[in-house]
Structures are given as C-alpha cells and as structure tokens.
Design an enzyme around this catalytic site. Structure first.
Site, PDB file in Angstrom:
ATOM      1  N   HIS A   1     -49.420 -19.452  18.161  1.00 21.06           N
ATOM      2  CA  HIS A   1     -49.767 -19.818  19.645  1.00 21.06           C
ATOM      3  C   HIS A   1     -50.578 -20.251  19.798  1.00 21.06           C
ATOM      4  O   HIS A   1     -51.782 -20.621  18.756  1.00 21.06           O
ATOM      5  CB  HIS A   1     -49.482 -18.737  20.330  1.00 21.06           C
TER       6      HIS A   1
ATOM      7  N   ASP B   1     -46.106 -14.943  21.858  1.00 17.95           N
ATOM      8  CA  ASP B   1     -45.610 -15.900  23.263  1.00 17.95           C
ATOM      9  C   ASP B   1     -45.702 -16.933  21.542  1.00 17.95           C
ATOM     10  O   ASP B   1     -46.578 -17.296  20.761  1.00 17.95           O
ATOM     11  CB  ASP B   1     -46.984 -16.503  23.906  1.00 17.95           C
TER      12      ASP B   1
ATOM     13  N   HIS C   1     -54.525 -12.787  24.730  1.00 14.96           N
ATOM     14  CA  HIS C   1     -54.117 -13.341  26.361  1.00 14.96           C
ATOM     15  C   HIS C   1     -53.992 -11.489  26.720  1.00 14.96           C
ATOM     16  O   HIS C   1     -53.187 -10.859  27.085  1.00 14.96           O
ATOM     17  CB  HIS C   1     -53.060 -14.280  26.033  1.00 14.96           C
TER      18      HIS C   1
ATOM     19  N   ASP D   1     -51.771 -11.628  29.723  1.00 18.86           N
ATOM     20  CA  ASP D   1     -50.594 -11.162  30.855  1.00 18.86           C
ATOM     21  C   ASP D   1     -50.141 -10.181  29.849  1.00 18.86           C
ATOM     22  O   ASP D   1     -48.850 -10.358  30.044  1.00 18.86           O
ATOM     23  CB  ASP D   1     -49.646 -12.112  31.107  1.00 18.86           C
TER      24      ASP D   1
END
Ligand SMILES: [Zn+2]
Ligand SMILES: [Zn+2]
Length: 316
Positions: A142, A212, A64, A66
């Site tokens: 995730h 995450d 991802h 971020d």
C-alpha cells in the site's frame, strides 16, 4: 466455543451517513479482538452489544485515518468504563507516537497499561498470542507500511471420551495426561495410547484480514487455507488501473487471491463511496471464486468447528 467476525464498518476513505470506515471485532472463545478502528467505532461497539472492556487487543493495519481515527476516541472512552486490564495495540511503527501525542496533548486519563507492539518486519511473523488466539502479521503493498493479520484459534487440549474413563478406571492425573496428548501408563504397566482415549483434533478455525493493498501474489501464501478471508475491494474491475495507481485492489483481484489461497469464503469490503450499488462487486468476484459475501455494518460471520459450516446473519 465461538469464532466469529462482526463488521462494524467497511467504507473506504470516508464515513457515510449509514456506515463508518474499516472496523471489525473478532470473537474467539468469547474474547474480543478489534481489527482497525475507523472513526466512530466506539458508537458501533455499543450498537452491536460488543463490550469494549472485553477487547484484549487491537490490530491496526496501517496509519491512514480511515483505519485508525477511531482509536484515540476508543482509548479515551475507557476513563468512563473503568478499564483496568492491559490493552495490547499492534500496528505498524509509528502507532505509539501517534497515540501518545494525542493522549498527551488532550490530557487523556488512561488508568490501564497500553502495550504497544510496533511492526517493522518482512514476511510472516507471530505478533500476538494468548490462550485463545494466535495472530500473525504479514506485509501488504500500500502507499504506507501496512500489515495484514491472520487469526488462528489456539487449541490446547483434546476432549476425553467419557466412556473410556470408566472402561480403564482413569484417575484425574491420567485424564489430564491424555488431554495433553500423552500416552497413559496404567498401574499394571500397560500403556494406553492417548488417541484411544480422546476425540481427534478438531478443525483449527482461522480468519485473515487484508486491507489496504494492491493485488500481490505473495498475499495468497500468507492466507493459505483460511476459513474466511476479508479482502479489500475498493474498486470494480473496470478501474483496475486506478486501483493500481492508488495501491488498492478490485473485486476480481480480491477473488484471485481467495482462489489462489484456497480460502473457505471471501468477504469483500473497503468499498469506495463512489458506488451506491454494491451487488456488482459480488457478481464480478464470483466469476473467479465462490462463495463471496459483501461486508456491511452489522454482519456477523460465524465459523463453526466443522469446516465450511459458516453462518452469516445480520445482528441488528
Ligand atoms: Zn483505507
Ligand atoms: Zn490506506
């Protein structure tokens, strides 16, 4: 010898005016290891005096943006810093293709070896080791393949008790043997147990990074007994359903994992930008586990050799 974690960013999803997304640097014995590379990470390295050429390996939790959009910028920046030493990049399968595509299309100038270690395993596995640190990766839950990382200090030699050198007339070879944990045979045939000549094994310091992920009981088993656990807490606990839907965790769920794992301390991060006030995250988590600390840019957490003597400070 140092063992510390410096937070460079801990926003979820979007960089803010003051804080970037996930990015950290772990210092083990003055060797640096980056964990996730949110957009703008290289500017934070400079701000906190962390030398990018001293980074030996970069650990990416998942692809991802971020957590990884700072990586192409960091890699291409090395052309201006004359990096020659190899760099290890560890991350889920696809990280190599992602970076190679960007480097190729932007005609990036890379004059050092990049060694990719792509992960596609279940359970816990050692994924990196050098003379200072051993890192194991374990799957998180995730929306895309994601790994957590556990850092453990590598400790190779016992420290010799100086007074024993004169007492037994130890020569250099005998000292080396005792430091390796071998009993020492004297010239007259006496065998001196190494434990009599060296100090005891010090506490092996450890750190785990979990972002995450949705709450998952299996995670506690992978991070059992770590000195410091960084765990994402994207939402406060009243948004537990939303967290589950988005495959993230809440403050209380992060604390549940810390409690089940018997962690030394919990560091919360990866906060949704919907929240202006973050103290509530700690208050909620402390109902389940203590001590809890909130991550913020510039926070440096140092783990001392003596267990539980950690120290946190803002370094700028
Ligand atoms: Zn994220
Ligand atoms: Zn994510």
């Amino acid at each position: 010898m140092e063992f510390s974690i410096t937070i460079l960013g801990c926003n979820a999803a979007l960089p803010g005016y003051r804080e970037i997304t996930s990015a950290q640097v772990v210092n083990v014995h003055e060797h640096l290891y980056a964990v996730d590379c949110g957009e703008g990470m290289q500017t934070r390295l400079g701000r906190y005096g962390l030398k990018r050429n001293k980074i030996d390996a970069i650990f990416i939790s998942h692809l991802h943006g971020d957590h990884v959009f700072g990586l192409p910028g960091l890699l291409t920046s090395y052309a201006h810093y004359e990096r020659r030493s190899p760099l290890h990049i560890i991350g889920p399968a696809g990280i190599r293709e992602m970076m190679n595509t960007m480097m190729r299309l932007s005609h990036a100038w890379i004059e050092f070896d990049i060694c990719y270690h792509e992960l596609d395993h279940a359970g816990m596995a050692e994924v990196y080791r050098d003379r200072h640190v051993k890192v194991s990766a374990f799957p998180l839950r995730h929306r895309i393949p994601t790994y957590g990382y556990r850092f453990e200090e590598v400790w190779e030699m016992y420290n010799i008790r100086r007074e024993k050198i004169a007492e037994y007339g130890l020569d250099a070879a005998m000292i080396r043997a005792a430091k390796r944990g071998e009993d020492v045979t004297m010239e007259d045939g006496r065998v001196i147990p190494y434990g009599h000549l060296v100090y005891g094994r010090p506490h092996i310091r450890s750190y785990a990074y979990c972002a995450d992920t949705v709450y998952d009981e299996a995670i506690a088993g992978h991070v059992r007994g770590v000195d410091v656990l960084y765990h994402e807490a994207t939402y406060l606990d009243d948004m537990r359903d939303k967290a589950r839907e988005r495959m993230h965790a809440t403050s209380v769920e992060a604390a549940m994992t810390a409690r089940e794992a018997g962690a030394g301390r919990l560091l919360l991060g990866h906060f949704s930008t919907r929240y202006g006030e973050r103290d509530v995250f700690r208050e909620e988590a402390e109902r389940v586990f203590s001590p809890v600390e909130l991550a913020y840019e510039g926070l440096k957490v140092t783990v001392q050799r003596e267990k539980y003597l950690e120290r946190s400070e803002k370094i700028l």
